[in-house]
Design an enzyme around this catalytic site. Structure first.
Site, PDB file in Angstrom:
ATOM      1  NE  ARG A   1       0.449  -8.504   2.651  1.00 30.89           N
ATOM      2  CZ  ARG A   1       0.034  -7.248   2.480  1.00 30.89           C
ATOM      3  NH1 ARG A   1       0.011  -6.421   3.500  1.00 30.89           N
ATOM      4  NH2 ARG A   1      -0.371  -6.848   1.292  1.00 30.89           N
TER       5      ARG A   1
ATOM      6  NE  ARG B   1       9.334  -2.403   0.553  1.00 30.71           N
ATOM      7  CZ  ARG B   1       8.938  -2.681  -0.683  1.00 30.71           C
ATOM      8  NH1 ARG B   1       9.652  -3.461  -1.462  1.00 30.71           N
ATOM      9  NH2 ARG B   1       7.791  -2.206  -1.134  1.00 30.71           N
TER      10      ARG B   1
ATOM     11  CB  THR C   1      -4.645  -3.504  10.265  1.00 26.41           C
ATOM     12  OG1 THR C   1      -5.257  -3.315   8.975  1.00 26.41           O
ATOM     13  CG2 THR C   1      -4.182  -2.166  10.794  1.00 26.41           C
TER      14      THR C   1
ATOM     15  CB  CYS D   1      -8.254  -6.615   1.661  1.00 26.70           C
ATOM     16  SG  CYS D   1      -7.115  -5.231   1.553  1.00 26.70           S
TER      17      CYS D   1
ATOM     18  CB  THR E   1      -8.054  -1.971   6.892  1.00 30.32           C
ATOM     19  OG1 THR E   1      -7.859  -1.702   5.510  1.00 30.32           O
ATOM     20  CG2 THR E   1      -9.489  -2.417   7.138  1.00 30.32           C
TER      21      THR E   1
ATOM     22  CB  VAL F   1      -0.942   0.010   1.229  1.00 32.49           C
ATOM     23  CG1 VAL F   1      -1.657   1.349   1.351  1.00 32.49           C
ATOM     24  CG2 VAL F   1      -1.959  -1.111   1.118  1.00 32.49           C
TER      25      VAL F   1
ATOM     26  CG  ASP G   1       9.341  -0.200   5.853  1.00 33.43           C
ATOM     27  OD1 ASP G   1       8.254  -0.347   5.267  1.00 33.43           O
ATOM     28  OD2 ASP G   1       9.826  -1.068   6.607  1.00 33.43           O
TER      29      ASP G   1
END
Length: 428
Positions: free
Chosen positions: A329, A38, A83, A258, A118, A15, A33
């Site tokens: 994920r 990364r 989340t 999601c 979220t 995201v 981050d």
């Protein structure tokens, strides 16, 4: 109002990175981050998620950093950390809490913090604001302001990208709302929608994916029913889909960050308020049980084809949660693998896009390169990667031994073609 703001994006995953790149093409942006590896990869122009091309990274003016001191250069902070839910399907707000502590240490008077993660309604104001205040020593509403703008990134989707999806925005007061809307409107060509309150924006996000979850749950329940009737669900949906107002959802595994997660945020909040959701949780139970069902169906098809189950080998094609995306994920493919292993089956797993180290770290699964797969009694095609969609009946036969069984979870193969090749096909 917003064009003078220096933007930071905290959390550079699926995201956050596209958001940072969009702003970085318009203005100097801080990309933060806590993962040093990364940051190093992004500085080198490489995005392991595949969401952003190297050319786009080069075009964006982004200061990639893990240093809070450099985070202080921004005055408009966007929090885009994941989340997840825990093993009991309870919301895990740890990443949001940690990100809030980090941003709190970088806050100064006049700053605005906008959450994209979220959450259930109330998290931004009731949980994040107190952390921001405690870490900064500043007062929300006086020294700094907050807003919420739910992420709508669809991993692997090259058509519906960040700038092309209408952005829902909100702020704690009218002035903040206008600034937040102005900042996002400067990069989101699809425009913005101003939500009435932060809680409304938070709620809008969780019901977007809850609605999809329930529609897929209906298709999955129909698949369970039609399977008992000996009817091909795909054939039924193809026929029903000829009506103009039939919603074209399909059965399948519901994982990812999601759809398979967000409904639990809503039900968690509802239960805290004394209401036990009926429809939402029922849909979740159906979707969470599909991996086990597919594995059991695989065993039945193997027996019908004359294969001994105990000690046999089954190949699973695909481990990511969706096609043409390396995101592992909350993949429900692991449910198929674990159930097959419970039957004493040796499962070999391959994936055209997934990172091998991540697969081992996340699930304890050792991915086998496609060219090194050993012939198996059954093939479970769990993810519709393009590499697997392009496999011919002859290709599938070369991966199998004896009387081949193909379990087509996504319904990607031509049924008559496999029948002509004498391949036993079952599809969800």
């Amino acid at each position: 109002m917003g064009n003078t703001r220096t933007v930071s994006v905290v959390g550079l995953g699926y995201v956050g990175l596209p958001v940072a790149v969009a702003f970085g093409k318009m203005r100097r942006t801080i990309g933060f981050d806590i993962n040093a590896t990364r940051i190093a990869e992004l500085k080198a122009g490489h995005d392991r998620t595949g969401e952003v091309e190297s050319a786009d990274l080069r075009q964006a003016d982004i200061l990639f950093t893990a240093d809070i001191e450099e985070l202080k250069l921004a005055d408009f902070h966007i929090v885009a950390v994941p989340t997840p839910v825990d093993d009991a399907n309870q919301p895990d707000l740890t990443p949001v809490h940690k990100a809030s502590r980090t941003v709190g240490r970088a806050l100064k008077k006049g700053d605005i913090v906008v959450y994209e993660s979220t959450v259930y309604p109330g998290v931004t104001e009731d949980e994040c604001v107190p952390i921001l205040e405690a870490e900064s020593g500043l007062k929300c509403g006086v020294d700094f302001k907050v807003g919420y703008s739910p992420e709508r990134i669809n991993p692997g989707d090259k058509e519906h990208t960040f700038t092309k999806i209408k952005k829902v925005v909100s702020g704690q007061d009218e002035e903040t709302l206008e600034i937040v809307a102005d900042v996002y409107a400067s990069v989101v060509t699809a425009g913005v929608h101003k939500a009435a309150t932060i809680k409304v924006a938070e709620a809008a996000k969780v019901i977007e994916n809850t609605q999809r979850d329930l529609n897929i749950a209906l298709m999955n329940e129909l698949a369970l029913i039609f399977d008992r009737m000996g009817i091909d669900t795909n054939d039924v949906l193809e026929a029903a889909g000829t009506k103009w107002n039939f919603l074209k959802f399909k059965p399948g595994l519901v994982g990812g960050h999601c759809i398979g997660v967000d409904p639990y945020y809503l039900t968690h909040k509802a239960e805290k308020l004394g209401y036990i959701p009926q429809v939402i949780l029922s849909g979740r139970r159906i979707n969470d049980g599909m991996g086990e069902f597919i594995a059991q169906r695989t065993v039945k098809e193997m027996i019908r084809a004359g294969h001994n189950v105990l000690g046999s080998r089954v190949t699973v094609l695909g481990l990511t949660f969706k096609e043409n995306c390396p995101d592992l994920r909350n993949s429900k493919v692991i449910d198929i693998i674990r159930e097959l292993e419970d039957y004493g089956i040796h499962v070999q797993v391959t994936d055209a896009l997934a990172d091998h180290e991540e697969a081992m770290e996340e699930y304890g699964v050792k991915l086998v390169p496609f060219e090194k797969l050993e012939p198996a009694s059954a093939l479970v095609v769990a993810v519709a990667h393009s590499a697997y969609c392009d496999l011919s009946p002859a290709d599938l036969r070369s991966l199998a031994t004896g009387n081949p069984v193909v379990i087509d979870v996504k319904g990607i193969y031509d049924k008559p073609a496999l029948r002509d090749a004498e391949i036993q096909l079952w599809r969800l």
